[in-house]
Enzyme design. Structure first.
Site, short mmCIF file in Angstrom:
data_model
loop_
_atom_site.label_atom_id
_atom_site.label_comp_id
_atom_site.label_asym_id
_atom_site.label_seq_id
_atom_site.Cartn_x
_atom_site.Cartn_y
_atom_site.Cartn_z
N GLY A 38 -2.15 7.02 -1.81
CA GLY A 38 -3.37 6.67 -1.13
C GLY A 38 -4.05 5.47 -1.75
N HIS A 66 0.85 -1.19 0.00
CA HIS A 66 0.00 0.00 0.00
C HIS A 66 0.89 1.24 0.00
CE1 HIS A 66 -3.67 2.36 0.79
NE2 HIS A 66 -2.86 3.15 1.48
N CYS A 67 0.71 2.09 -1.00
CA CYS A 67 1.51 3.31 -1.12
C CYS A 67 0.73 4.47 -0.52
CB CYS A 67 1.83 3.59 -2.60
SG CYS A 67 2.74 5.12 -2.88
N PHE A 68 1.24 5.05 0.54
CA PHE A 68 0.54 6.15 1.21
C PHE A 68 0.62 7.44 0.40
CE2 PHE A 68 1.27 3.24 4.73
CZ PHE A 68 0.03 3.23 5.34
#
Length: 263
Positions: free
Chosen positions: A115, A110-112
């Site tokens: 998002g 998951h890439c913050f």
């Protein structure tokens, strides 16, 4: 979980703010300083070449950033619910993301900053996003170094000149020898350098996993993958027309994942 969801909102806003600040510095500081260069009378002035190159890098970085968000991994509704209902889903290639609250196919991480989850559908755009963000930041750092070198009459010929620039500039700033705009550019130099190296590291690590036919989630869980030729692994992610996608932000065309979606 609340902290992760808050980070999922703050990180994209941080990235967009850095992008707007970089664009403003390029338009209002770096490009005008190049127009004042006596060499600007040539057929291709430095300002034109610099603007074209920065436009190419930033367009590809932001374009692939948008495509990473739009081309989200598949949400497998059949895998949601009690564990008994998740049997039809292949465990090695699926994962339930707590931040996105969905099960994604070929989940990597998951890439913050986007998002969004990174999986089979947007892996190619994520790698190109990291590549062009790294190039845009490092190129902005080079342009900023040229601007500071001309504004402060500082030479960066010595290898340690860049490392000692910040502490020296801070003392000169409080004494009034360095303007606020110049101090801001100096701080941005180190930020561009850090982001550029971080994105380059992400890009190289992701390419290594793609060559192996693995995802970061599979490596973390210790899942063994079937050995395949590295060319087939690359083609599955980047497609057959990879060169066109390298020059222009676009969805993955000609790859195995796109063929599976069309069926």
């Amino acid at each position: 979980m609340l902290a992760l969801r808050l980070l999922n909102v703050v990180a994209p806003a941080y990235f967009l703010c850095i992008s707007l600040v970089t664009l403003a510095l390029q338009l209002f500081l770096f490009l005008p300083s190049m127009r004042q260069d006596p060499a600007a009378a040539r057929l291709f002035p430095p300002a034109l070449l610099h603007g074209a190159l920065f436009l190419f890098l930033s367009t590809n970085a932001l374009g692939n950033y948008v495509l990473v968000i739009q081309n989200s991994p598949e949400d497998l509704d059949a895998c949601q619910g009690p564990p008994a209902r998740r049997a039809p889903c292949p465990p090695p290639s699926t994962h339930f993301c707590r931040v996105c609250a969905r099960v994604t196919l070929r989940h990597d991480h998951h890439c913050f900053f986007t998002g969004n989850c990174i999986g089979g559908r947007n892996m190619r755009n994520f790698v190109l996003f990291c590549l062009y963000t790294s190039l845009a930041c490092l190129y902005s750092m080079v342009a900023g170094v040229a601007y500071i070198s001309a504004a402060l009459s500082t030479s960066f010929a010595h290898p340690l000149a860049f490392l000692t620039l910040l502490p020296t500039s801070i003392s000169q700033f409080f004494s009034g020898a360095v303007l606020g705009s110049e101090m801001f550019v100096i701080l941005m130099l180190y930020l561009w350098f850090a982001i550029g190296l971080a994105c380059a590291g992400f890009c190289c690590h992701q390419l290594l996993l793609i060559l192996r036919g693995q995802t970061r989630h599979q490596v973390r869980k210790g899942v063994a993958v079937r050995a395949r030729p590295w060319r087939k692994n690359l083609q599955e992610v980047f497609g057959k027309r990879w060169l066109l996608g390298l020059l222009v932000p676009m969805f993955n065309v000609g790859g195995e994942s796109s063929k599976q979606r069309d069926k």
